[in-house]
Scaffold this motif. Structure first.
Motif, PDB file in Angstrom:
ATOM      1  N   ARG A   1       0.857  -1.174   0.000  1.00 30.92           N
ATOM      2  CA  ARG A   1       0.000   0.000   0.000  1.00 30.92           C
ATOM      3  C   ARG A   1       0.894   1.225   0.000  1.00 30.92           C
ATOM      4  O   ARG A   1       1.649   1.441   0.940  1.00 30.92           O
ATOM      5  N   LEU A   2       0.810   1.991  -1.063  1.00 29.25           N
ATOM      6  CA  LEU A   2       1.696   3.138  -1.209  1.00 29.25           C
ATOM      7  C   LEU A   2       1.374   4.251  -0.225  1.00 29.25           C
ATOM      8  O   LEU A   2       2.255   5.022   0.132  1.00 29.25           O
ATOM      9  N   ASN A   3       0.152   4.330   0.246  1.00 28.35           N
ATOM     10  CA  ASN A   3      -0.183   5.407   1.172  1.00 28.35           C
ATOM     11  C   ASN A   3       0.085   5.016   2.619  1.00 28.35           C
ATOM     12  O   ASN A   3      -0.121   5.797   3.535  1.00 28.35           O
ATOM     13  N   SER A   4       0.562   3.807   2.855  1.00 30.98           N
ATOM     14  CA  SER A   4       0.861   3.350   4.209  1.00 30.98           C
ATOM     15  C   SER A   4       2.233   3.818   4.632  1.00 30.98           C
ATOM     16  O   SER A   4       3.156   3.938   3.844  1.00 30.98           O
ATOM     17  N   SER A   5       2.392   4.067   5.923  1.00 35.35           N
ATOM     18  CA  SER A   5       3.717   4.463   6.415  1.00 35.35           C
ATOM     19  C   SER A   5       4.610   3.259   6.612  1.00 35.35           C
ATOM     20  O   SER A   5       5.810   3.386   6.751  1.00 35.35           O
TER      21      SER A   5
END
Length: 176
Positions: free
Chosen positions: A170-174
């Motif tokens: 997930r690209l928006n995950s940290s």
């Protein structure tokens, strides 16, 4: 007055009629020569399209077709040279990749043994100074093993043998 003009006209028509077969024969000979040269250029172009770069058109001479044939043959020489250089570069790259792959494997095996022995040593009773030395030893071994793996990956990439693992992310995950 009409008789000499008629006689002159008859002679001119006769001369023209006599020269037509000669002109046609001359034209035919010139046409045949050009047709052979065009056919030779076409044959050379077909062979070059099949990557038969050693073939030469064989057309020489001072006319435009001769110059064109010489230019085509020169171009084929240049392409043949470029193909030879390309093939040598590919062979050298393959040899380098094989060498890197072999050396990486040859170095990785003893490196894994050294790292394994360092782990065993770290589990044994040691002074704090000895533990510090073993940690340096383990970090250096792990760094060297990473470098060896990178070299091996590079040789796999160059030889087209690197396999990629598909993993979702997930690209928006940290956290990746």
């Amino acid at each position: 007055f009409y008789a000499p003009a008629k006689r002159f006209l008859n002679i001119a028509v006769l001369a023209l009629a006599a020269s037509l077969p000669l002109t046609a024969l001359l034209f035919y000979g010139v046409w045949q020569r050009f047709a052979r040269q065009f056919a030779a250029l076409g044959g050379a172009a077909r062979r070059w399209a099949d990557e038969q770069w050693e073939y030469r058109s064989g057309i020489r001479g001072g006319n435009e077709l001769g110059q064109l044939g010489e230019a085509f043959d020169h171009m084929a020489d240049q392409v043949l040279n470029a193909v030879s250089v390309r093939d040598s570069a590919i062979a050298a790259s393959q040899a380098k990749s094989e060498f890197l792959a072999n050396m990486s494997h040859e170095i990785r095996t003893p490196m894994n043994a050294i790292i394994g022995m360092a782990e065993l040593l770290a589990e044994s009773p040691l002074t704090s100074e000895q533990q510090e030395y073993v940690q340096i030893f383990q970090r250096a071994g792990a760094t060297l093993l990473d470098l060896i793996n990178d070299i091996l990956d590079l040789s796999k990439i160059e030889s087209g043998l690197l396999l990629l693992d598909r993993k979702s992310t997930r690209l928006n995950s940290s956290h990746v």
